[in-house]
Scaffold this motif. Structure first.
Motif, PDB file in Angstrom:
ATOM      1  N   ASN A 241      49.550-150.127 -10.672  1.00  0.00           N
ATOM      2  CA  ASN A 241      48.125-149.557 -11.330  1.00  0.00           C
ATOM      3  C   ASN A 241      47.256-149.273 -10.276  1.00  0.00           C
ATOM      4  O   ASN A 241      46.285-149.755 -10.946  1.00  0.00           O
ATOM      5  CB  ASN A 241      47.613-150.827 -12.129  1.00  0.00           C
ATOM      6  CG  ASN A 241      46.949-150.569 -13.265  1.00  0.00           C
ATOM      7  OD1 ASN A 241      46.513-148.947 -13.812  1.00  0.00           O
ATOM      8  ND2 ASN A 241      45.918-151.486 -13.554  1.00  0.00           N
ATOM      9  N   VAL A 242      47.630-147.831 -10.227  1.00  0.00           N
ATOM     10  CA  VAL A 242      46.658-147.171  -9.224  1.00  0.00           C
ATOM     11  C   VAL A 242      46.744-145.725  -9.651  1.00  0.00           C
ATOM     12  O   VAL A 242      47.013-145.007 -10.674  1.00  0.00           O
ATOM     13  CB  VAL A 242      47.167-147.326  -7.828  1.00  0.00           C
ATOM     14  CG1 VAL A 242      47.015-148.603  -6.949  1.00  0.00           C
ATOM     15  CG2 VAL A 242      48.416-146.453  -7.974  1.00  0.00           C
ATOM     16  N   ASP A 243      44.784-144.906  -9.882  1.00  0.00           N
ATOM     17  CA  ASP A 243      45.127-144.275  -9.959  1.00  0.00           C
ATOM     18  C   ASP A 243      45.590-142.880  -8.807  1.00  0.00           C
ATOM     19  O   ASP A 243      45.439-141.615  -9.058  1.00  0.00           O
ATOM     20  CB  ASP A 243      43.495-143.895 -10.088  1.00  0.00           C
ATOM     21  CG  ASP A 243      43.661-144.768 -11.188  1.00  0.00           C
ATOM     22  OD1 ASP A 243      43.885-144.636 -12.179  1.00  0.00           O
ATOM     23  OD2 ASP A 243      42.631-146.335 -11.010  1.00  0.00           O
ATOM     24  N   GLU A 244      44.833-143.456  -7.290  1.00  0.00           N
ATOM     25  CA  GLU A 244      45.463-142.109  -6.324  1.00  0.00           C
ATOM     26  C   GLU A 244      45.726-142.757  -5.554  1.00  0.00           C
ATOM     27  O   GLU A 244      45.524-144.238  -4.886  1.00  0.00           O
ATOM     28  CB  GLU A 244      44.070-142.340  -6.230  1.00  0.00           C
ATOM     29  CG  GLU A 244      44.183-141.086  -4.780  1.00  0.00           C
ATOM     30  CD  GLU A 244      42.473-140.080  -4.607  1.00  0.00           C
ATOM     31  OE1 GLU A 244      43.168-138.978  -4.073  1.00  0.00           O
ATOM     32  OE2 GLU A 244      42.141-140.981  -4.112  1.00  0.00           O
ATOM     33  N   VAL A 245      47.053-143.067  -4.989  1.00  0.00           N
ATOM     34  CA  VAL A 245      47.697-143.039  -3.246  1.00  0.00           C
ATOM     35  C   VAL A 245      47.614-141.739  -2.072  1.00  0.00           C
ATOM     36  O   VAL A 245      47.441-140.561  -1.764  1.00  0.00           O
ATOM     37  CB  VAL A 245      49.100-142.895  -3.547  1.00  0.00           C
ATOM     38  CG1 VAL A 245      50.049-143.150  -2.269  1.00  0.00           C
ATOM     39  CG2 VAL A 245      49.616-144.016  -4.623  1.00  0.00           C
ATOM     40  N   LEU A 246      46.841-142.208  -1.226  1.00  0.00           N
ATOM     41  CA  LEU A 246      46.280-141.904   0.029  1.00  0.00           C
ATOM     42  C   LEU A 246      47.005-142.377   1.181  1.00  0.00           C
ATOM     43  O   LEU A 246      46.566-143.359   1.801  1.00  0.00           O
ATOM     44  CB  LEU A 246      44.246-142.040  -0.084  1.00  0.00           C
ATOM     45  CG  LEU A 246      43.791-141.221   0.984  1.00  0.00           C
ATOM     46  CD1 LEU A 246      43.592-139.711   0.781  1.00  0.00           C
ATOM     47  CD2 LEU A 246      42.530-141.796   0.990  1.00  0.00           C
ATOM     48  N   VAL A 247      47.233-141.214   1.562  1.00  0.00           N
ATOM     49  CA  VAL A 247      47.863-141.959   3.507  1.00  0.00           C
ATOM     50  C   VAL A 247      46.924-141.046   4.149  1.00  0.00           C
ATOM     51  O   VAL A 247      46.600-139.626   3.659  1.00  0.00           O
ATOM     52  CB  VAL A 247      48.980-140.738   3.211  1.00  0.00           C
ATOM     53  CG1 VAL A 247      50.193-140.717   4.243  1.00  0.00           C
ATOM     54  CG2 VAL A 247      50.023-141.882   1.886  1.00  0.00           C
ATOM     55  N   VAL A 248      46.148-141.712   4.806  1.00  0.00           N
ATOM     56  CA  VAL A 248      45.270-140.821   6.194  1.00  0.00           C
ATOM     57  C   VAL A 248      45.559-141.521   7.296  1.00  0.00           C
ATOM     58  O   VAL A 248      46.761-142.442   8.028  1.00  0.00           O
ATOM     59  CB  VAL A 248      44.194-142.326   6.111  1.00  0.00           C
ATOM     60  CG1 VAL A 248      43.033-141.406   6.997  1.00  0.00           C
ATOM     61  CG2 VAL A 248      43.405-142.091   4.848  1.00  0.00           C
ATOM     62  N   GLY A 249      47.112-139.962   7.907  1.00  0.00           N
ATOM     63  CA  GLY A 249      46.650-140.025   9.405  1.00  0.00           C
ATOM     64  C   GLY A 249      45.961-139.887  10.492  1.00  0.00           C
ATOM     65  O   GLY A 249      45.390-138.732  10.647  1.00  0.00           O
ATOM     66  N   HIS A 250      45.527-140.406  11.342  1.00  0.00           N
ATOM     67  CA  HIS A 250      44.333-140.208  12.534  1.00  0.00           C
ATOM     68  C   HIS A 250      45.397-139.780  13.707  1.00  0.00           C
ATOM     69  O   HIS A 250      46.698-140.638  14.286  1.00  0.00           O
ATOM     70  CB  HIS A 250      43.574-140.902  12.847  1.00  0.00           C
ATOM     71  CG  HIS A 250      43.159-141.039  13.813  1.00  0.00           C
ATOM     72  ND1 HIS A 250      42.295-142.199  14.687  1.00  0.00           N
ATOM     73  CD2 HIS A 250      41.446-140.087  13.642  1.00  0.00           C
ATOM     74  CE1 HIS A 250      41.565-141.525  15.989  1.00  0.00           C
ATOM     75  NE2 HIS A 250      40.636-140.335  14.758  1.00  0.00           N
ATOM     76  N   SER A 251      44.839-138.613  14.352  1.00  0.00           N
ATOM     77  CA  SER A 251      44.774-138.339  15.516  1.00  0.00           C
ATOM     78  C   SER A 251      46.695-137.755  15.850  1.00  0.00           C
ATOM     79  O   SER A 251      47.414-137.403  14.680  1.00  0.00           O
ATOM     80  CB  SER A 251      44.533-139.404  17.114  1.00  0.00           C
ATOM     81  OG  SER A 251      44.882-139.116  17.808  1.00  0.00           O
ATOM     82  N   SER A 252      47.161-138.734  16.594  1.00  0.00           N
ATOM     83  CA  SER A 252      48.806-138.541  16.589  1.00  0.00           C
ATOM     84  C   SER A 252      49.750-138.795  15.504  1.00  0.00           C
ATOM     85  O   SER A 252      50.546-139.205  15.211  1.00  0.00           O
ATOM     86  CB  SER A 252      49.352-138.538  17.851  1.00  0.00           C
ATOM     87  OG  SER A 252      48.913-140.464  18.438  1.00  0.00           O
ATOM     88  N   GLY A 253      48.822-139.777  14.282  1.00  0.00           N
ATOM     89  CA  GLY A 253      49.157-140.252  13.393  1.00  0.00           C
ATOM     90  C   GLY A 253      49.497-139.575  12.322  1.00  0.00           C
ATOM     91  O   GLY A 253      49.739-139.547  11.305  1.00  0.00           O
ATOM     92  N   ALA A 254      48.619-138.771  12.224  1.00  0.00           N
ATOM     93  CA  ALA A 254      48.653-137.332  11.738  1.00  0.00           C
ATOM     94  C   ALA A 254      50.532-136.498  11.812  1.00  0.00           C
ATOM     95  O   ALA A 254      50.440-136.709   9.985  1.00  0.00           O
ATOM     96  CB  ALA A 254      47.969-136.447  11.568  1.00  0.00           C
ATOM     97  N   HIS A 255      51.104-136.444  12.367  1.00  0.00           N
ATOM     98  CA  HIS A 255      52.189-136.137  12.351  1.00  0.00           C
ATOM     99  C   HIS A 255      53.280-137.278  12.146  1.00  0.00           C
ATOM    100  O   HIS A 255      54.320-136.653  11.378  1.00  0.00           O
ATOM    101  CB  HIS A 255      52.588-134.916  14.113  1.00  0.00           C
ATOM    102  CG  HIS A 255      52.715-136.117  15.103  1.00  0.00           C
ATOM    103  ND1 HIS A 255      51.916-136.172  15.688  1.00  0.00           N
ATOM    104  CD2 HIS A 255      53.994-136.922  15.665  1.00  0.00           C
ATOM    105  CE1 HIS A 255      52.829-136.771  16.795  1.00  0.00           C
ATOM    106  NE2 HIS A 255      53.706-137.376  16.332  1.00  0.00           N
ATOM    107  N   LEU A 256      52.770-138.572  11.968  1.00  0.00           N
ATOM    108  CA  LEU A 256      53.424-139.171  11.516  1.00  0.00           C
ATOM    109  C   LEU A 256      54.049-139.530  10.051  1.00  0.00           C
ATOM    110  O   LEU A 256      54.647-139.150   9.065  1.00  0.00           O
ATOM    111  CB  LEU A 256      53.174-140.719  11.930  1.00  0.00           C
ATOM    112  CG  LEU A 256      53.233-140.481  14.116  1.00  0.00           C
ATOM    113  CD1 LEU A 256      53.756-141.828  14.072  1.00  0.00           C
ATOM    114  CD2 LEU A 256      54.791-140.180  14.605  1.00  0.00           C
ATOM    115  N   ALA A 257      52.268-138.872   9.753  1.00  0.00           N
ATOM    116  CA  ALA A 257      52.438-139.203   8.059  1.00  0.00           C
ATOM    117  C   ALA A 257      52.838-137.864   7.453  1.00  0.00           C
ATOM    118  O   ALA A 257      53.783-138.091   6.035  1.00  0.00           O
ATOM    119  CB  ALA A 257      50.974-139.173   7.822  1.00  0.00           C
ATOM    120  N   VAL A 258      52.830-136.543   8.507  1.00  0.00           N
ATOM    121  CA  VAL A 258      53.274-135.386   7.712  1.00  0.00           C
ATOM    122  C   VAL A 258      54.936-135.296   7.649  1.00  0.00           C
ATOM    123  O   VAL A 258      56.093-135.120   6.645  1.00  0.00           O
ATOM    124  CB  VAL A 258      53.187-134.029   8.406  1.00  0.00           C
ATOM    125  CG1 VAL A 258      54.182-133.550   8.418  1.00  0.00           C
ATOM    126  CG2 VAL A 258      51.562-133.965   8.824  1.00  0.00           C
TER     127      VAL A 258
END
Length: 423
Positions: A241-258
């Motif tokens: 029961n949520v309105d938004e699922v937000l994924v945050v990737g910081h630094s080298s975590g950004a390409h992992l999130a991709v």
């Protein structure tokens, strides 16, 4: 504030940190202290509580922003143990790692092409090479000077005894202490430098760049498995029961999130009529990996994600952050922009404008601290506020719906390697 039909009351946030050996509790404490500071500056209320889970590490947030109550749950991808294992290298192994990593980036032409875009992150990449070589040079020179001084003292003592057999023996014996001291002091100094790496960051950064370079851009199997598990956790959030699922990737975590997000969408695990999916990449260093020859998986995921309508992707960097590829469109510069590309929206956190002159002066030369500024409070915030994005009532899509991309963005293809995986 958006209308009632799109207002966020509950949000799931999934944070993917960069290469960091410290347990994710540091991110919880950073969020707690910095959100409190931002709340005082911006005039809202926010409360952070620790949360335990068998699968992930995280915390809960309750906020009142713009008169709206919002509850958020934050989960962090835990891979600090993988980072620590990769850093468990002896001093000689680290220097061999330096040679291998430098060879990979230079021989493939990647280093030269990275420098076409931004000098800052390339200098940051060269820093551990220069610092480690300087440490080795200093240790060897100091060891030689002290060893030579010890030899000279013994020869002087030998000269005092006359020119007979004793003096000759002492002359020969003096070579032993010289080289023993030279080797011993060199080793002791190198160990001392390593112990001080919490201030110098030479070993840490060397291991960071070597982590991706050693596989020429391919994702290590241990990390691939961890990403799959985290992706499963994200997929479960869409049934809540949520309105938004937000994924945050910081630094080298950004390409992992991709790659995590690309897998979820390709597998049909993001419902079109479910919660809004948003991706916030912060201080990304994607080209350091995507420009390597075997980063075909990442290049494929970048191209795929850039055309998707099931998510909103906002990429936030700042020219003041010398450790990121500021305002470089990670898809465009990698040279994999497909027809229909409309992500990411590349914008600047504008440190020099969103921080007061006094605060900017205090942080300007603290390069690693600035690399984490995206996760911290701004004393004169503009349209980027990490805590309103993660705990406020507006979706990422609505927040930046009318925001044009930065005029200074770089989206010209610069990578030598643009091959992708077959569809």
């Amino acid at each position: 504030m958006t209308d009632q039909t799109t207002q966020v009351k509950r949000r799931r946030v999934f944070h993917i940190p960069g290469y960091d050996p410290i347990h994710p509790r540091r991110y919880r404490e950073l969020y707690r202290t910095e959100s409190a500071a931002q709340a005082v500056i911006s005039g809202y209320e926010i409360d952070v509580q620790a949360r335990s889970s068998d699968k992930t590490f995280g915390w809960t947030v309750n906020a009142n922003i713009d008169g709206a109550d919002v509850a958020a749950r934050v989960d962090v991808l835990v891979w600090s143990d993988i980072v620590r294992d990769s850093m468990a290298q002896s001093i000689p192994a680290t220097y061999w790692q330096l040679v291998q990593t430098a060879w990979i980036y230079i021989s493939t032409g990647t280093l030269r092409r990275l420098m076409w875009m931004r000098k800052g992150p390339v200098i940051a990449a060269l820093y551990p090479v220069g610092m480690l070589l300087l440490q080795l040079f200093a240790a060897v020179v100091i060891g030689r000077v002290i060893g030579g001084a010890a030899q000279g003292a013994l020869l002087w003592l030998g000269a005092l005894t006359g020119t007979g057999l004793i003096a000759e023996v002492i002359g020969w014996v003096a070579w032993g202490p010289k080289y023993l001291l030279w080797a011993g002091i060199t080793i002791a100094l190198l160990r001392w430098f390593k112990k001080k790496d919490n201030k110098l960051f030479a070993y840490y950064l060397m291991h960071d760049y070597a982590f991706s370079a050693r596989s020429y851009g391919a994702i290590p199997p241990a990390l691939e498995g961890r990403m799959k598990e985290f992706g499963d956790t994200i997929a479960e959030a869409f049934s809540g029961n949520v309105d938004e699922v937000l994924v945050v990737g910081h630094s080298s975590g950004a390409h992992l999130a991709v790659s995590v997000l690309a897998d979820l969408i390709r597998e049909g695990r993001v419902p079109a009529d479910g919660p809004k999916l948003a991706f916030l990449s912060l201080g990304q260093v994607v080209p350091m990996v995507s420009f390597l020859p075997r980063a075909r998986r990442l290049r494929t995921d970048l191209a795929f994600l850039s055309t998707q309508n099931l998510l909103t992707w906002v990429d936030v960097t700042a020219p003041g952050d010398g450790c990121c590829f500021a305002l470089c469109d990670p898809v465009g510069v990698t040279g994999v922009s497909p027809p229909g590309k409309h992500w990411p929206l590349v914008i600047s956190a504008a440190f020099t404008q969103s921080l007061t002159p006094a605060r900017w002066k205090a942080l300007r030369w603290r390069f690693f601290r600035l690399h984490f500024q995206y996760l911290c409070a701004f004393d004169q915030p503009k349209d980027y506020d990490y805590f309103q994005i993660t705990a406020g009532p507006v979706t990422l899509q609505d927040r930046y719906a009318d925001r044009p991309p930065s005029k200074s963005r770089i989206d010209v293809a610069a990578s030598k390697y643009t091959s992708v995986m077959p569809l």
